[in-house]
Design an enzyme around this catalytic site. Sequence first.
Site, PDB file in Angstrom:
ATOM      1  N   TYR A  31       0.915  -1.194  -0.120  1.00  0.00           N
ATOM      2  CA  TYR A  31       0.047  -0.114   0.011  1.00  0.00           C
ATOM      3  C   TYR A  31       0.958   1.076  -0.055  1.00  0.00           C
ATOM      4  O   TYR A  31       0.937   1.851   0.929  1.00  0.00           O
ATOM      5  CB  TYR A  31      -0.982  -0.036   1.018  1.00  0.00           C
ATOM      6  N   LEU A  32       1.729   1.082  -0.945  1.00  0.00           N
ATOM      7  CA  LEU A  32       2.703   2.433  -0.909  1.00  0.00           C
ATOM      8  C   LEU A  32       2.269   3.689  -1.218  1.00  0.00           C
ATOM      9  O   LEU A  32       1.206   4.039  -1.909  1.00  0.00           O
ATOM     10  CB  LEU A  32       3.639   1.899  -2.148  1.00  0.00           C
ATOM     11  N   HIS A  36       7.095   6.193   1.071  1.00  0.00           N
ATOM     12  CA  HIS A  36       7.893   5.093   0.530  1.00  0.00           C
ATOM     13  C   HIS A  36       8.780   5.567  -0.541  1.00  0.00           C
ATOM     14  O   HIS A  36       9.837   5.455  -0.803  1.00  0.00           O
ATOM     15  CB  HIS A  36       6.667   3.981   0.170  1.00  0.00           C
ATOM     16  N   ASP A 153       8.674   5.218  12.687  1.00  0.00           N
ATOM     17  CA  ASP A 153       8.752   4.015  13.599  1.00  0.00           C
ATOM     18  C   ASP A 153       9.687   3.972  14.322  1.00  0.00           C
ATOM     19  O   ASP A 153      10.852   3.270  13.980  1.00  0.00           O
ATOM     20  CB  ASP A 153       8.566   2.692  12.754  1.00  0.00           C
ATOM     21  N   VAL A 179       7.891  11.594   6.787  1.00  0.00           N
ATOM     22  CA  VAL A 179       7.191  12.480   5.911  1.00  0.00           C
ATOM     23  C   VAL A 179       5.783  12.652   6.300  1.00  0.00           C
ATOM     24  O   VAL A 179       5.023  11.608   6.707  1.00  0.00           O
ATOM     25  CB  VAL A 179       7.277  11.742   4.484  1.00  0.00           C
ATOM     26  N   LEU A 187       2.497  10.466   7.338  1.00  0.00           N
ATOM     27  CA  LEU A 187       2.055   9.588   6.210  1.00  0.00           C
ATOM     28  C   LEU A 187       2.114   8.056   6.771  1.00  0.00           C
ATOM     29  O   LEU A 187       3.035   7.811   7.108  1.00  0.00           O
ATOM     30  CB  LEU A 187       2.875   9.723   4.928  1.00  0.00           C
TER      31      LEU A 187
END
Length: 285
Positions: A31-32, A36, A153, A179, A187
């Site tokens: 699910y880019l 990414h 993360d 981002v 995001l």
Amino acid sequence: MRVLRTVAQARAWRDALGPEVGVGWVPTMGYLHAAHVQLMEVARRRVGEGGRLVVTSFVNPAQFDRAEDLDAYPRDEAADLRLAEAAGVDAVFIPQDAEELYPRAARTWVDVSQLGDRLCGLTRPGHFRGVCTVLTKFWGILRPTVGVYGEKDYQQLAIVRRLHADLFLSGEVVGVPTVRERDGLALSSRNARLDAEARRQATAIPVFLAEVRRRLDGGARTREALLAQAEQRLAPGRIAYVDLVDSQRLQPVQCVERPAVCAVAVFFGGVRLIDNTVLDPGAVT
């Protein structure tokens, strides 16, 4: 662009390049999105024009503690392949099924102690064991020159760096700043699961983190002062955790005297979102 479905295909792709060719790797769960793409751009720059860029896309069942969360994770392989090709990716490794990476005879797990004791590790038992295991498998298969991860993360990145160092893995781990969308929300593939109202409410997260930074700039240093009124500021979200930890060991701190991290995980509309901000008292003017 090559699409690889099996471990054998991925190994053959890497072997054919030879050890002299640099490989940049971006691990994802699919699910880019634009964040990414930024990771891909960093990986590409790191290996240069003569290098190759590979993306892995795998919704890793071993890192989900709730079956419903695994089932609800968004997936769109066709869109992912279009985005990857447009970004100049050389190969995408999409395991054909979970058993490709977790054969029934497998008995080995990889676990990094201590760094996973709090934050996401405290509220998601076994999560980081699953993360570390699958990343170690991918690293062994692809033997990248550089692996690129997002700093959203933060805990995961700290654990990956420790994993990489402790197991003497080749190559380098690189972190890339979070981002954000125009309203400040980090995001994330999970954002696609937010309805309009939950999406609006979720902006409370970056607003709260910005307020914590302002408090630090204003002279606040204690946990109590920096995290004051967190429940009210993050309402109506359901808080999984709001914590203040040392930036290296990820252990709780009562006073920010050296770089620390304010990290949060909050549910909006049933969707769990994480974010963080690094607090450096030495950078305060």
